[in-house]
Design an enzyme around this catalytic site. Sequence first.
Site, short mmCIF file in Angstrom:
data_model
loop_
_atom_site.label_atom_id
_atom_site.label_comp_id
_atom_site.label_asym_id
_atom_site.label_seq_id
_atom_site.Cartn_x
_atom_site.Cartn_y
_atom_site.Cartn_z
N ASP A 13 0.87 -1.16 -0.04
CA ASP A 13 0.03 0.04 0.04
C ASP A 13 0.94 1.30 -0.05
O ASP A 13 0.52 2.51 0.50
CB ASP A 13 -0.93 0.06 1.22
N LYS A 16 2.00 2.12 -5.16
CA LYS A 16 2.59 1.59 -6.31
C LYS A 16 1.60 1.87 -7.34
O LYS A 16 1.80 2.21 -8.57
CB LYS A 16 2.78 -0.01 -6.14
N GLY A 40 -4.43 -4.38 -3.83
CA GLY A 40 -5.49 -3.45 -4.12
C GLY A 40 -4.82 -2.10 -4.49
O GLY A 40 -4.27 -1.40 -3.81
N HIS A 41 -4.84 -1.84 -5.88
CA HIS A 41 -3.85 -0.78 -6.35
C HIS A 41 -4.68 0.32 -6.74
O HIS A 41 -5.64 0.32 -7.79
CB HIS A 41 -2.89 -1.15 -7.48
N GLN A 225 1.86 -6.10 -2.96
CA GLN A 225 2.45 -6.29 -1.81
C GLN A 225 3.97 -5.18 -1.44
O GLN A 225 4.07 -4.35 -2.25
CB GLN A 225 2.68 -7.54 -1.25
P1 GDP Z 1 -0.87 0.29 -3.60
O1 GDP Z 1 -1.43 -0.97 -3.05
O2 GDP Z 1 0.82 0.34 -3.42
O3 GDP Z 1 -0.95 0.68 -5.03
O4 GDP Z 1 -1.44 1.26 -2.62
P2 GDP Z 1 -2.87 1.49 -2.30
O5 GDP Z 1 -3.72 1.99 -3.47
O6 GDP Z 1 -3.41 0.39 -1.56
O7 GDP Z 1 -2.87 2.79 -1.34
C1 GDP Z 1 -2.25 4.02 -1.43
C2 GDP Z 1 -3.45 5.03 -1.25
O8 GDP Z 1 -2.77 6.34 -1.24
C3 GDP Z 1 -4.54 5.18 -2.27
O9 GDP Z 1 -5.77 5.49 -1.51
C4 GDP Z 1 -3.90 6.13 -3.15
O10 GDP Z 1 -5.02 6.89 -3.95
C5 GDP Z 1 -3.37 7.08 -1.99
N1 GDP Z 1 -2.25 7.95 -2.73
C6 GDP Z 1 -1.36 7.55 -3.40
N2 GDP Z 1 -0.27 8.56 -3.60
C7 GDP Z 1 -0.86 9.37 -2.69
C8 GDP Z 1 -0.24 10.75 -2.42
O11 GDP Z 1 0.95 11.15 -2.72
N3 GDP Z 1 -1.09 11.56 -1.53
C9 GDP Z 1 -2.05 10.81 -1.01
N4 GDP Z 1 -2.81 11.94 -0.07
N5 GDP Z 1 -2.60 9.90 -1.39
C10 GDP Z 1 -1.94 9.09 -2.24
P1 IMO Z 2 -0.79 -4.09 -2.25
O1 IMO Z 2 -0.30 -4.87 -3.67
C1 IMO Z 2 -0.86 -4.71 1.95
C2 IMO Z 2 -1.15 -8.69 3.61
C3 IMO Z 2 -2.49 -8.91 4.62
C4 IMO Z 2 -1.79 -9.97 5.68
C5 IMO Z 2 -0.69 -10.68 4.68
C6 IMO Z 2 -1.09 -11.98 4.22
O2 IMO Z 2 -2.25 -3.34 -2.38
O3 IMO Z 2 0.34 -3.46 -1.57
P2 IMO Z 2 -2.51 -12.84 2.11
O4 IMO Z 2 -4.09 -12.67 1.90
O5 IMO Z 2 -1.69 -12.38 1.18
O6 IMO Z 2 -2.35 -14.31 2.40
O7 IMO Z 2 -2.37 -12.02 3.23
O8 IMO Z 2 -0.52 -9.72 3.68
N1 IMO Z 2 -1.24 -8.20 2.51
C7 IMO Z 2 -1.35 -6.92 2.01
N2 IMO Z 2 -1.12 -5.70 2.81
N3 IMO Z 2 -1.30 -4.55 0.79
C8 IMO Z 2 -1.22 -5.60 0.16
O9 IMO Z 2 -1.27 -5.80 -1.40
C9 IMO Z 2 -1.46 -6.90 0.64
N4 IMO Z 2 -1.64 -8.06 0.30
C10 IMO Z 2 -1.55 -9.04 1.16
O10 IMO Z 2 -3.01 -8.11 5.07
O11 IMO Z 2 -1.17 -9.16 6.70
MG MG Z 3 -2.70 -1.65 -1.82
#
Ligand code: GDP
Ligand code: IMO
Ligand code: MG
Length: 431
Positions: A13, A16, A40-41, A225
Site C-alpha cells: 500500500d 504503487k 489493491g492498487h 504487496q
Molecule cells: P498500492 O497497493 O501500493 O497501490 O497502494 P494503495 O492503493 O493500496 O494505497 C495507497 C493509497 O494512497 C490510495 O488510496 C492512493 O489513492 C493514495 N495515494 C497515493 N499516492 C498518494 C499521495 O501522494 N498522497 C495522498 N494523499 N494519497 C496518495
Molecule cells: P498491495 O499490492 C497490504 C497482507 C495481508 C496479510 C498478509 C497475508 O495492495 O500493496 P494474504 O491474503 O496475502 O495471504 O495476506 O499480507 N497483504 C497486504 N497488505 N497491501 C497488499 O497488497 C497486501 N496483500 C497482502 O493484510 O497481513
Molecule cells: Mg494496496
Amino acid sequence: MASIVIVGTQWGDEGKGKIVDFLAEHADTIVRFQGGNNAGHTVVVKDEQLILHIIPSGVLHPKKRCIIGNGVIIDPKELLIEIELLKSKGYLQDDGCLSISERAHVIMPYHKRIDIAREALKAGEQIGTTGRGIGPTYEDKAGRVGIRLVDLLEKDSFKKKLESNLKEKNTYLVSFLKEEKLKFEDIYNEYLDMGMKMREYVSDTSLIMNQDIKEGKNVLFEGAQGTFLDVDHGTYPFVTSSNTVAAQACIGAGIGPTMIDKVVGISKAYTTRVGGGPFPAELHDETGRFLRKQGDEYGATTGRPRRCGWFDAVMVRHAVRINGIERLVITKLDVLKGLDKIRICVGYDCNGEVCSEMPSSMKRLEACEPIHEEMEGWSSDMSHVREYDDLPDNAKRYIKRIEELVEARVIMVSVGSRRDETIVLENPFSN
Ligand code: GDP
Ligand code: IMO
Ligand code: MG
C-alpha cells in the site's frame, strides 16, 4: 528503452498503483508478476477512483499492453468482474491489450475456504490474511497439485486434477477445519465455463515479454504487496505467500535477469501495515490516528484500518539492499502536513542492545523499540506543488535525510492521489 521494476519497500500500500499509472504513459507494456487479488492498487484519474486487484495499473491508458505473468495467481470470477468493470467505464476496449499467462495458477473455491477457516482457528495469532485464498493456492503450486489456467482449457485434465484435489481438500476441510465439503459438480462446469470466457486472453506471455524487450519497448513491472510481505525476506510468518521482491519480476514474467535495467522502490513518507505481525515504528497514539485520518489509511482490498507509524529507515534501507534499489519514489508526503515535529525511526533498541538491521527472529523484532531522529514539520499545503524546489524547506530536508539513511536517490515525490499530483526529479524511462 528500459525495463523497470516497481516494488514496495514496506508492508504494501505504498502507492504503487498511482506511480505505475503515472509512469505507464511512457511504457509500452505493463506486467504483474506475483500475488493475486490480495493486492489493491488505487488509481485516481481526474476525479474517478479505480481499485485494481489483478489487472496491471497501466490499463487506464489506452493501447498499452497489459500482461498478467505466470507468477500471478488468478481467481477467475474476480478477474472477469474486473474486466467487465473496466470495460463498463470505457477502458480495455481492445481485448488484444490484455494477455494472461497459461501457466498462472488458479485460485479455487477450496483455497478461499481453507484460508478463511484456518485464520478463524488461529484466534489471537492470525496473520490477518485478505481471505482471498492466496496462501493455499501457492501451497498447491509448490506441492505440484495446483490447477493452472491451461488446465481449465483442457476438460479431461481439469476433471482429473479437480477430482483428485477435492478428495484431499474435502477430508481436510471436514475433518480438521470442521467445514462443509465442496461438491465436484458445483465447481467443474462453472470453472470450465470461466476458462472459456478467459480463453481469448490466455497465451504464453513469456514469448510476448521477450519479444517486446527485443524490439526495444519500454516495460514496466508492477510489484504487488511489499518487501516485508515477501515469503523469504519479510516478517515471516506474517507475510504473503509469494516473493514480492524485484528478482521475482524475472521468474514471474518469464524473462532473464539480464533484461532488467532499473529497480524503483516505492516508499510511503510514513509506514503502514494491514494485518498482524510486528511493527516497531507503530504509533498507538494521537499521531497514529492523525496519519490514518489524513492519509485515509483503510485497506483498498478489505477496508480494514491500516496500522500507522513513523517512517522506518531501517526497513527501507533493508529493502534497498534486497531489491537492488537505486531510485526511490516517496509517496503521500502531503499527509504529513500540519505535524509540528516529524520522526524517523533510525534504529531499534532490542532489550537494551542497539540494532541497525532488522532481526530475523519475530520474538526479537516484537521486542524492538524504535530509536528516533526528530525533524521540524511544515504546515503549508503541497498538493499543488509540481517543482521540487517549491516544496517547503523542511519537507526537502526530510527527503534529503531519507536519502542519506536508506542509501537511495529520490527521483519522484507524490503529493496527492491524482495522476498530476506528482513531482518528477528524474523520469526513469528518459535516461
Ligand atoms: P498500492 O497497493 O501500493 O497501490 O497502494 P494503495 O492503493 O493500496 O494505497 C495507497 C493509497 O494512497 C490510495 O488510496 C492512493 O489513492 C493514495 N495515494 C497515493 N499516492 C498518494 C499521495 O501522494 N498522497 C495522498 N494523499 N494519497 C496518495
Ligand atoms: P498491495 O499490492 C497490504 C497482507 C495481508 C496479510 C498478509 C497475508 O495492495 O500493496 P494474504 O491474503 O496475502 O495471504 O495476506 O499480507 N497483504 C497486504 N497488505 N497491501 C497488499 O497488497 C497486501 N496483500 C497482502 O493484510 O497481513
Ligand atoms: Mg494496496
